[in-house]
Design an enzyme around this catalytic site. Structure first.
Site, PDB file in Angstrom:
ATOM      1  CE1 TYR A 158      31.103  38.743  96.980  1.00  0.00           C
ATOM      2  CE2 TYR A 158      32.744  38.349  98.856  1.00  0.00           C
ATOM      3  CZ  TYR A 158      32.355  39.173  97.873  1.00  0.00           C
ATOM      4  OH  TYR A 158      32.815  40.552  97.802  1.00  0.00           O
ATOM      5  CE  LYS A 174      37.462  36.886 105.018  1.00  0.00           C
ATOM      6  NZ  LYS A 174      36.469  37.685 104.155  1.00  0.00           N
ATOM      7  CG  ASP A 188      37.015  31.097  97.275  1.00  0.00           C
ATOM      8  OD1 ASP A 188      37.497  31.353  98.203  1.00  0.00           O
ATOM      9  OD2 ASP A 188      36.399  32.188  96.831  1.00  0.00           O
TER      10      ASP A 188
HETATM   11  N1  HOZ Z   1      31.324  39.878 102.167  1.00  0.00           N
HETATM   12  C1  HOZ Z   1      32.379  39.961 103.230  1.00  0.00           C
HETATM   13  C2  HOZ Z   1      32.039  38.856 104.013  1.00  0.00           C
HETATM   14  N2  HOZ Z   1      31.931  37.603 103.258  1.00  0.00           N
HETATM   15  C3  HOZ Z   1      32.462  41.273 103.933  1.00  0.00           C
HETATM   16  C4  HOZ Z   1      33.448  41.431 104.810  1.00  0.00           C
HETATM   17  C5  HOZ Z   1      33.391  42.612 105.562  1.00  0.00           C
HETATM   18  O1  HOZ Z   1      32.625  43.697 105.534  1.00  0.00           O
HETATM   19  O2  HOZ Z   1      34.496  42.760 106.485  1.00  0.00           O
END
Ligand code: HOZ
Length: 428
Positions: free
Chosen positions: A142, A265, A237
């Protein structure tokens, strides 16, 4: 009804699924999401004041634990000077200098606001610099929700059963080629099929959005070799692995050089920050130096930079955190395996430094196909059992469990006991 249920009832009326990011809706665990009021150290507290030992850690960045005093104080100080200037600041320079010092093989940094933005921009840069259109990504990895990367994606896209998104034109994703994680032959085949046309291979060095799956020995080195042979750039990444596997991230940890590295983040201490980084030659292709355009008013935001600078400086000055995090994660993974065996539940626990995942499978999990074989119903039951016992895990199988420096022996013991009971329930 508790406060979370009441809030969720209101939320679904005004927000899609009641949330601002799909995985938070708890759909893959069939529960009402917990609405979090505050967090401190290893704990989050819901709107009813219930305390949970938190292994979501805001999906990774809270490596020092929630509301760490050093970061909070830096933010409080920055806020006094103003919230956004849309102009260069001293802190941005200090932040970029620190990142260049800590991350191998990078000479320049461009700050953005999220991992999604960082990766989207890195892909544009790779295409601009190579003059090629195709990219190779891995099924189940992802890289945020930009159009060209929402193809066979992991994380909540996978948990929600939509690994590719509606609304993404075929014409755009025809340039996104998908290979298999830990399978170099699948990458080689794509590079052979599209000679001279692949701009970049992008990978999560440790796949952490199909659950946690580490790179097989030689996999990352093989990607480096294939990229060198084909003229494609290698993009790591590091939204999850950066400053987490090691201070220098996956490049330092595995000793493999990437051409471009993206962060999210964690470099904002939890505030909305991302960055893409690379050699001077590559990064000077970005505007205003070069023809690859990318911009943003909130990029390098002074408050976010203060938080990020405080977190990265703290990590640099307290590197003993890393072996300690690993020791705790190894212990916890061992306890989970022991309990699973004791209760006769098939569980494979993957752990790489401070990220880990239990998969409800009878085999090892080294590939995406293995991860997909996990019994999602069992994960949901296990999740519910843990939550009832005051332990908050990721509300989806295909996410990771994150440890922080704030998790002490006491929380780990409590977690191991909760897991033992939750696993026992699965067979009772
Ligand atoms: N897809 C994000 C985690 N891999 C989601 C983050 C979120 O919902 O804060």
């Amino acid at each position: 009804m508790d406060q979370s249920e009441l809030l969720y009832g209101r939320a679904v009326k005004v927000m899609p699924g009641g949330v601002n990011s799909p995985v938070r809706a708890y759909r893959s665990v069939n529960m009402c999401p917990r609405f979090i009021a505050r967090a401190h150290g290893p704990f989050v507290y819901d709107e009813d004041g219930r305390r949970y030992i938190d292994y979501v850690c805001s999906w990774g960045p809270m490596i020092l634990g929630h509301n760490h005093p050093v970061i909070r104080e830096a933010v409080e100080k920055a806020v006094k000077d103003g919230l956004s200037f849309g102009a260069p600041t001293k802190r941005e320079v200090e932040m970029a200098e620190l990142m260049v010092e800590l991350v191998p093989n990078i000479e320049m940094v461009r700050m953005v606001n999220s991992g999604t933005e960082a990766v989207m921009s890195a892909i544009r840069l790779a295409r601009g610099a190579t003059g090629r259109d195709k990219i190779i990504k891995f099924e189940g990895c992802y890289h945020g929700h930009s159009d060209c990367l929402l193809v066979n994606a992991g994380s909540s896209a996978l948990a929600g059963g939509h690994p590719s998104s509606a609304g993404v034109p075929e014409d755009i994703v025809k340039h996104t080629l998908t290979a298999q994680f830990n399978d170099l032959a699948s990458v080689e085949a794509l590079l052979d099929a599209w000679p001279g046309q692949v701009a970049a291979v992008i990978v999560e060095p440790v796949a952490a959005n199909m659950g946690v799956v580490g790179p097989a020995p030689g996999f990352l080195e093989g990607l480096r070799r294939l990229c060198d042979q084909s003229g494609a750039l290698l993009i790591f990444d590091e939204v999850i692995t950066g400053f987490r596997l090691a201070l220098g991230g996956a490049q330092a940890y595995y000793g493999v050089k990437a051409d471009l590295v993206t962060f999210g983040k964690i470099i904002g201490g939890g505030m909305p920050v991302g960055a893409y980084c690379g050699s001077r030659a590559l990064m000077e292709q970005v505007a205003p130096c070069g023809p690859v355009y990318q911009a943003g008013t909130l990029s390098g935001n002074p408050v976010a930079m203060a938080a990020g600078l405080a977190q990265l400086t703290y990590l640099r000055d307290h590197q003993e955190i890393y072996p300690e995090l690993n020791r705790k994660a190894v212990w916890l993974a061992g306890e989970l395996r022991r309990s699973a065996e004791k209760h006769g539940v098939s569980v494979a626990v993957n752990q790489v430094e401070s990220v880990l995942s239990p998969f409800f499978v009878p085999t090892e999990v080294t590939r995406f196909t293995d991860a997909k074989g996990s019994d999602l119903q069992r994960y949901a039951q296990y999740f519910a059992g843990m939550l009832r016992r005051g332990v908050a895990l990721a509300p989806a199988q295909f996410e990771a469990m994150f440890l922080s420096a704030a998790h002490t022996e006491a929380e780990l013991e409590e977690t191991a006991q909760a897991a033992d009971q939750a696993l026992a329930e699965l067979v009772s």
